[in-house]
Scaffold this motif. Structure first.
Motif, PDB file in Angstrom:
ATOM      1  N   LYS A   1      52.355  39.514  30.123  1.00 46.00           N
ATOM      2  CA  LYS A   1      51.800  40.544  29.140  1.00 46.00           C
ATOM      3  C   LYS A   1      50.652  41.123  29.939  1.00 46.00           C
ATOM      4  N   LEU A   2      50.466  42.577  30.029  1.00 38.99           N
ATOM      5  CA  LEU A   2      49.445  43.263  30.529  1.00 38.99           C
ATOM      6  C   LEU A   2      48.478  43.469  29.498  1.00 38.99           C
ATOM      7  N   SER A   3      46.964  43.134  29.823  1.00 39.80           N
ATOM      8  CA  SER A   3      46.178  43.653  28.617  1.00 39.80           C
ATOM      9  C   SER A   3      46.241  45.239  28.799  1.00 39.80           C
ATOM     10  N   THR A   4      45.553  45.645  27.746  1.00 39.99           N
ATOM     11  CA  THR A   4      45.090  47.114  27.552  1.00 39.99           C
ATOM     12  C   THR A   4      44.641  47.595  28.770  1.00 39.99           C
ATOM     13  N   ALA A   5      43.348  46.998  29.074  1.00 37.62           N
ATOM     14  CA  ALA A   5      42.670  47.376  30.269  1.00 37.62           C
ATOM     15  C   ALA A   5      43.518  47.364  31.468  1.00 37.62           C
ATOM     16  N   ASP A   6      44.305  46.403  31.912  1.00 38.02           N
ATOM     17  CA  ASP A   6      45.205  46.361  33.191  1.00 38.02           C
ATOM     18  C   ASP A   6      45.956  47.483  33.204  1.00 38.02           C
TER      19      ASP A   6
ATOM     20  N   VAL B   1      45.794  50.528  31.268  1.00 39.19           N
ATOM     21  CA  VAL B   1      45.194  51.654  31.765  1.00 39.19           C
ATOM     22  C   VAL B   1      44.728  51.685  33.308  1.00 39.19           C
ATOM     23  N   PHE B   2      44.262  50.606  33.779  1.00 46.73           N
ATOM     24  CA  PHE B   2      43.845  50.707  35.289  1.00 46.73           C
ATOM     25  C   PHE B   2      45.204  51.037  36.192  1.00 46.73           C
ATOM     26  N   LEU B   3      46.232  50.563  35.779  1.00 45.08           N
ATOM     27  CA  LEU B   3      47.537  50.575  36.557  1.00 45.08           C
ATOM     28  C   LEU B   3      48.016  51.844  36.614  1.00 45.08           C
ATOM     29  N   GLN B   4      47.796  52.673  35.387  1.00 47.20           N
ATOM     30  CA  GLN B   4      48.107  54.050  35.120  1.00 47.20           C
ATOM     31  C   GLN B   4      47.243  55.008  35.867  1.00 47.20           C
ATOM     32  N   GLN B   5      46.067  54.534  36.106  1.00 44.91           N
ATOM     33  CA  GLN B   5      45.007  55.341  36.620  1.00 44.91           C
ATOM     34  C   GLN B   5      45.373  55.303  38.358  1.00 44.91           C
ATOM     35  N   MET B   6      45.753  54.101  38.573  1.00 47.04           N
ATOM     36  CA  MET B   6      46.210  54.028  40.221  1.00 47.04           C
ATOM     37  C   MET B   6      47.493  54.677  40.364  1.00 47.04           C
ATOM     38  N   ASP B   7      48.486  54.651  39.397  1.00 48.28           N
ATOM     39  CA  ASP B   7      49.793  55.561  39.666  1.00 48.28           C
ATOM     40  C   ASP B   7      49.462  56.883  39.967  1.00 48.28           C
ATOM     41  N   ALA B   8      48.541  57.348  38.989  1.00 48.51           N
ATOM     42  CA  ALA B   8      48.104  58.953  39.137  1.00 48.51           C
ATOM     43  C   ALA B   8      47.323  59.341  40.373  1.00 48.51           C
TER      44      ALA B   8
ATOM     45  N   LYS C   1      37.753  41.660  40.280  1.00 40.69           N
ATOM     46  CA  LYS C   1      36.963  40.216  39.610  1.00 40.69           C
ATOM     47  C   LYS C   1      37.625  39.548  38.543  1.00 40.69           C
ATOM     48  N   SER C   2      38.053  40.776  37.630  1.00 40.65           N
ATOM     49  CA  SER C   2      38.459  40.210  36.208  1.00 40.65           C
ATOM     50  C   SER C   2      39.899  40.620  35.980  1.00 40.65           C
ATOM     51  N   GLY C   3      40.823  41.085  36.743  1.00 44.44           N
ATOM     52  CA  GLY C   3      42.161  41.617  36.516  1.00 44.44           C
ATOM     53  C   GLY C   3      42.799  40.614  36.066  1.00 44.44           C
ATOM     54  N   GLY C   4      43.982  40.806  35.262  1.00 44.82           N
ATOM     55  CA  GLY C   4      44.661  39.857  34.422  1.00 44.82           C
ATOM     56  C   GLY C   4      45.723  39.150  35.212  1.00 44.82           C
ATOM     57  N   SER C   5      46.011  39.376  36.440  1.00 43.61           N
ATOM     58  CA  SER C   5      46.687  38.730  37.322  1.00 43.61           C
ATOM     59  C   SER C   5      46.224  38.670  38.804  1.00 43.61           C
ATOM     60  N   PRO C   6      46.877  37.619  39.529  1.00 45.30           N
ATOM     61  CA  PRO C   6      46.243  37.879  41.204  1.00 45.30           C
ATOM     62  C   PRO C   6      46.985  39.000  41.711  1.00 45.30           C
ATOM     63  N   SER C   7      48.007  39.521  41.389  1.00 47.17           N
ATOM     64  CA  SER C   7      48.467  40.898  41.870  1.00 47.17           C
ATOM     65  C   SER C   7      47.609  41.981  41.391  1.00 47.17           C
ATOM     66  N   ILE C   8      46.992  42.252  40.276  1.00 45.61           N
ATOM     67  CA  ILE C   8      46.061  43.246  40.040  1.00 45.61           C
ATOM     68  C   ILE C   8      44.820  43.049  40.883  1.00 45.61           C
ATOM     69  N   LYS C   9      44.366  41.906  40.896  1.00 49.47           N
ATOM     70  CA  LYS C   9      43.021  41.508  41.560  1.00 49.47           C
ATOM     71  C   LYS C   9      43.416  42.051  42.913  1.00 49.47           C
ATOM     72  N   ALA C  10      44.489  41.653  43.531  1.00 42.48           N
ATOM     73  CA  ALA C  10      44.814  42.242  45.023  1.00 42.48           C
ATOM     74  C   ALA C  10      44.655  43.478  45.109  1.00 42.48           C
ATOM     75  N   LEU C  11      45.476  44.288  44.269  1.00 44.25           N
ATOM     76  CA  LEU C  11      45.660  45.510  44.299  1.00 44.25           C
ATOM     77  C   LEU C  11      44.297  46.362  44.248  1.00 44.25           C
ATOM     78  N   ALA C  12      43.482  45.936  43.468  1.00 40.90           N
ATOM     79  CA  ALA C  12      41.952  46.430  43.143  1.00 40.90           C
ATOM     80  C   ALA C  12      41.323  46.449  44.549  1.00 40.90           C
ATOM     81  N   SER C  13      41.308  45.211  44.996  1.00 41.38           N
ATOM     82  CA  SER C  13      40.389  44.721  46.074  1.00 41.38           C
ATOM     83  C   SER C  13      41.151  45.660  47.512  1.00 41.38           C
ATOM     84  N   ASP C  14      42.475  45.600  47.705  1.00 38.37           N
ATOM     85  CA  ASP C  14      42.950  46.362  48.682  1.00 38.37           C
ATOM     86  C   ASP C  14      42.664  47.781  48.677  1.00 38.37           C
TER      87      ASP C  14
END
Length: 199
Positions: free
Chosen positions: A41-46, A48-55, A153-166
């Motif tokens: 389950k994704l948090s609301t913050a995650d 929103v972040f993913l939708q921002q990356m999508d756009a 640093k604080s993403g809800g999963s390793p995949s989100i953290k890796a996406l943000a870092s990359d």
């Protein structure tokens, strides 16, 4: 006599069966069936972040793709091809994370994003190159960098953290390369007024 032979044969069979049971190990258990793909389950913050990356991915892919027909520079075209490839890889990562989180990927850009993309469609050659390179530089805003650093640093999963870092590294690389191709930091201020007309 015949009865004695039958008894001896029966005893031999029983003896050999006992040896077989004691001397041969049991067959190994069958491997477990593959488990179903895990979802989380994704948090609301995650989300929103993913939708921002999508756009962001969609917008920059559309802009960079225009270079093939709007630029007359092989250097800019090659760079734009790299930009498209990098954002496409980012889009695939976003799609995978959203799918694992049982969320639907947005396919519609905002009116502001569409207007921004359209501002490139009437430009060709040097005019397109300058605005395209400026866009690559200015998309890497301090606000976006902060968001990416937080998710890395604080993403809800390793995949989100890796996406943000990359993505953070990709944007910096794109910005540096765009600066080098433009040949001057003057491009940042020379066309800022033109860019602001479309916001």
């Amino acid at each position: 006599m015949r009865m004695t032979s039958y008894l001896s044969l029966f005893a031999s069979v029983v003896f050999l069966s006992g040896l077989t049971a004691c001397g041969v190990p049991d067959a190994p258990p069958a491997p477990p069936l593959p488990s179903a793909a895990k979802t989380y389950k994704l948090s609301t913050a995650d989300a929103v972040f993913l939708q921002q990356m999508d756009a962001l991915n969609q917008k920059e892919i559309k802009i960079a793709s225009l270079a093939e027909t709007h630029s007359n520079s092989d250097v800019v075209k090659a760079f734009a091809h790299t930009v498209v490839g990098d954002y496409t890889n980012g889009q695939k990562a976003v799609s995978k994370i959203l799918s694992d989180g049982n969320l639907t990927q947005s396919s519609k850009l905002t009116a502001a994003d569409e207007k921004h993309i359209n501002s490139f469609k009437s430009l060709y050659k040097n005019s397109f190159d300058r605005l395209f390179l400026l866009d690559v530089i200015e998309v890497n805003t301090p606000s976006l960098q902060k968001t990416l650093q937080t998710e890395a640093k604080s993403g809800g999963s390793p995949s989100i953290k890796a996406l943000a870092s990359d993505t953070l590294k990709m944007l910096q690389d794109h910005s540096d390369r765009a600066e080098n191709i433009s040949g001057s930091h003057i491009v940042r201020t020379r066309h800022r007024r033109h860019m602001n007309r479309y916001y």
